[in-house]
Write a protein that holds these residues in place. Structure first.
Motif, PDB file in Angstrom:
ATOM      1  N   UNK A 134       1.002  -1.115  -0.129  1.00  0.00           N
ATOM      2  CA  UNK A 134      -0.094   0.025   0.068  1.00  0.00           C
ATOM      3  C   UNK A 134       0.912   1.226  -0.040  1.00  0.00           C
ATOM      4  N   UNK A 135       2.129   1.235   0.563  1.00  0.00           N
ATOM      5  CA  UNK A 135       2.862   2.393   0.669  1.00  0.00           C
ATOM      6  C   UNK A 135       3.549   2.617  -0.857  1.00  0.00           C
ATOM      7  N   UNK A 136       3.998   1.588  -1.444  1.00  0.00           N
ATOM      8  CA  UNK A 136       4.135   1.746  -2.953  1.00  0.00           C
ATOM      9  C   UNK A 136       3.036   2.277  -3.913  1.00  0.00           C
ATOM     10  N   UNK A 137       1.835   1.661  -3.582  1.00  0.00           N
ATOM     11  CA  UNK A 137       0.685   2.013  -4.372  1.00  0.00           C
ATOM     12  C   UNK A 137       0.625   3.825  -4.458  1.00  0.00           C
ATOM     13  N   UNK A 138       0.771   4.167  -3.162  1.00  0.00           N
ATOM     14  CA  UNK A 138       0.537   5.639  -2.646  1.00  0.00           C
ATOM     15  C   UNK A 138       1.495   6.451  -3.398  1.00  0.00           C
ATOM     16  N   UNK A 139       2.786   5.948  -3.662  1.00  0.00           N
ATOM     17  CA  UNK A 139       3.936   6.754  -4.235  1.00  0.00           C
ATOM     18  C   UNK A 139       3.614   6.612  -5.822  1.00  0.00           C
ATOM     19  N   UNK A 140       3.135   5.466  -6.378  1.00  0.00           N
ATOM     20  CA  UNK A 140       2.964   5.234  -7.743  1.00  0.00           C
ATOM     21  C   UNK A 140       1.565   6.091  -8.153  1.00  0.00           C
ATOM     22  N   UNK A 141       0.708   6.115  -7.493  1.00  0.00           N
ATOM     23  CA  UNK A 141      -0.574   6.833  -7.664  1.00  0.00           C
ATOM     24  C   UNK A 141      -0.205   8.354  -7.733  1.00  0.00           C
ATOM     25  N   UNK A 142       0.452   8.794  -6.606  1.00  0.00           N
ATOM     26  CA  UNK A 142       0.951  10.268  -6.790  1.00  0.00           C
ATOM     27  C   UNK A 142       1.663  10.697  -8.012  1.00  0.00           C
ATOM     28  N   UNK A 143       2.534   9.773  -8.504  1.00  0.00           N
ATOM     29  CA  UNK A 143       3.067  10.113  -9.554  1.00  0.00           C
ATOM     30  C   UNK A 143       2.488  10.095 -10.903  1.00  0.00           C
ATOM     31  N   UNK A 144       1.415   9.258 -10.936  1.00  0.00           N
ATOM     32  CA  UNK A 144       0.436   9.130 -11.869  1.00  0.00           C
ATOM     33  C   UNK A 144      -0.403  10.429 -11.990  1.00  0.00           C
ATOM     34  N   UNK A 145      -0.904  10.812 -10.684  1.00  0.00           N
ATOM     35  CA  UNK A 145      -1.761  11.920 -10.786  1.00  0.00           C
ATOM     36  C   UNK A 145      -0.939  13.205 -11.329  1.00  0.00           C
ATOM     37  N   UNK A 146       0.338  13.278 -10.941  1.00  0.00           N
ATOM     38  CA  UNK A 146       1.273  14.260 -11.276  1.00  0.00           C
ATOM     39  C   UNK A 146       1.330  14.298 -12.934  1.00  0.00           C
ATOM     40  N   UNK A 147       1.743  13.050 -13.303  1.00  0.00           N
ATOM     41  CA  UNK A 147       1.535  12.947 -14.694  1.00  0.00           C
ATOM     42  C   UNK A 147       0.344  13.430 -15.659  1.00  0.00           C
ATOM     43  N   UNK A 148      -0.854  13.082 -14.915  1.00  0.00           N
ATOM     44  CA  UNK A 148      -2.145  13.399 -15.682  1.00  0.00           C
ATOM     45  C   UNK A 148      -2.182  14.931 -15.790  1.00  0.00           C
ATOM     46  N   UNK A 149      -1.796  15.752 -14.627  1.00  0.00           N
ATOM     47  CA  UNK A 149      -2.043  17.020 -14.639  1.00  0.00           C
ATOM     48  C   UNK A 149      -0.801  17.690 -15.782  1.00  0.00           C
ATOM     49  N   UNK A 150       0.302  16.965 -15.852  1.00  0.00           N
ATOM     50  CA  UNK A 150       1.210  17.598 -16.755  1.00  0.00           C
ATOM     51  C   UNK A 150       0.682  17.155 -18.186  1.00  0.00           C
ATOM     52  N   UNK A 151      -0.052  16.081 -18.277  1.00  0.00           N
ATOM     53  CA  UNK A 151      -0.776  15.896 -19.845  1.00  0.00           C
ATOM     54  C   UNK A 151      -1.785  16.768 -19.959  1.00  0.00           C
ATOM     55  N   UNK A 152      -2.366  17.084 -19.015  1.00  0.00           N
ATOM     56  CA  UNK A 152      -3.692  18.169 -19.312  1.00  0.00           C
ATOM     57  C   UNK A 152      -3.153  19.463 -19.545  1.00  0.00           C
ATOM     58  N   UNK A 153      -2.136  19.914 -19.052  1.00  0.00           N
ATOM     59  CA  UNK A 153      -1.472  21.106 -19.261  1.00  0.00           C
ATOM     60  C   UNK A 153      -0.363  21.197 -20.605  1.00  0.00           C
ATOM     61  N   UNK A 154      -0.407  19.859 -21.419  1.00  0.00           N
ATOM     62  CA  UNK A 154       0.158  20.039 -22.500  1.00  0.00           C
ATOM     63  C   UNK A 154       1.698  20.116 -22.083  1.00  0.00           C
ATOM     64  N   UNK A 155       2.462  19.868 -20.899  1.00  0.00           N
ATOM     65  CA  UNK A 155       3.750  20.073 -20.700  1.00  0.00           C
ATOM     66  C   UNK A 155       4.447  18.669 -20.663  1.00  0.00           C
ATOM     67  N   UNK A 156       5.617  18.798 -21.036  1.00  0.00           N
ATOM     68  CA  UNK A 156       6.643  17.564 -21.406  1.00  0.00           C
ATOM     69  C   UNK A 156       6.948  16.946 -19.830  1.00  0.00           C
ATOM     70  N   UNK A 157       7.048  15.649 -19.837  1.00  0.00           N
ATOM     71  CA  UNK A 157       7.224  14.839 -18.832  1.00  0.00           C
ATOM     72  C   UNK A 157       7.868  13.684 -19.533  1.00  0.00           C
ATOM     73  N   UNK A 158       8.845  13.157 -18.747  1.00  0.00           N
ATOM     74  CA  UNK A 158       9.464  11.962 -19.496  1.00  0.00           C
ATOM     75  C   UNK A 158       8.635  10.676 -19.634  1.00  0.00           C
ATOM     76  N   UNK A 159       9.079   9.763 -20.652  1.00  0.00           N
ATOM     77  CA  UNK A 159       8.138   8.933 -20.973  1.00  0.00           C
ATOM     78  C   UNK A 159       8.406   7.590 -20.249  1.00  0.00           C
TER      79      UNK A 159
END
Length: 159
Positions: A134-159
């Motif tokens: 559950x700890x790793x899931x939390x970290x992965x989820x936070x990264x994915x939420x961050x990635x989603x907002x980067x995508x929504x704002x049309x900003x570059x983020x590593x693939x």
């Protein structure tokens, strides 16, 4: 948009705490993030299925009290639906267009989520076919939420 991360237990591993802090800081540019930690039940080894269910139910009662009545809720479970990073971004965008201003993500404890929480959630999401703590899931989820907002704002983020 307000993003709430409702989770059983606190982070114990220092490297996961540092990663979670980093993504929480990065997310602050895009959204208000609140991490709501709910006390985990104490576990002993060799629990029966009935004992496990009782513990998950006790945790579920505390989770349900923290879920917002106005938020769109997404429970994490290995049996949930899979989604790509772009799919998550699109879903967040669609929810905003539908008038949602708050999003609850729910992560269970060591034993997972009780069916009451999954039934109460608007969506059940799986991060992977693999199992994570559950700890790793939390970290992965936070990264994915961050990635989603980067995508929504049309900003570059590593693939």
């Amino acid at each position: 948009m307000q993003v709430n991360l409702i989770t059983i237990g606190s982070l114990k591993a220092d490297y996961i705490q540092r990663g979670s802090d980093e993504f929480s800081k990065r997310l602050s540019r895009y959204t208000d993030l609140e991490i709501i930690e709910i006390k985990a039940e104490k576990l002993r080894s060799n629990l029966s299925d009935a004992e496990k269910d009782k513990i998950k139910k006790q945790e579920a009662e505390r989770i349900l009290k923290k879920m917002s009545n106005t938020a769109y809720s997404i429970a994490l479970d290995y049996q949930g639906k899979h989604m790509t990073s772009k799919g998550l971004a699109k879903s967040i965008n669609n929810l905003q267009l539908q008038g949602y201003s708050e999003l609850d993500f729910i992560i269970g404890g060591t034993l997972g989520l009780h069916s009451q929480v999954k039934d109460a959630a608007d969506h059940v999401l799986s991060l992977s076919n693999m199992t994570f703590t559950h700890e790793m899931a939390r970290l992965i989820l936070l990264e994915q939420i961050y990635r989603a907002f980067k995508i929504l704002n049309g900003e570059e983020y590593h693939r």
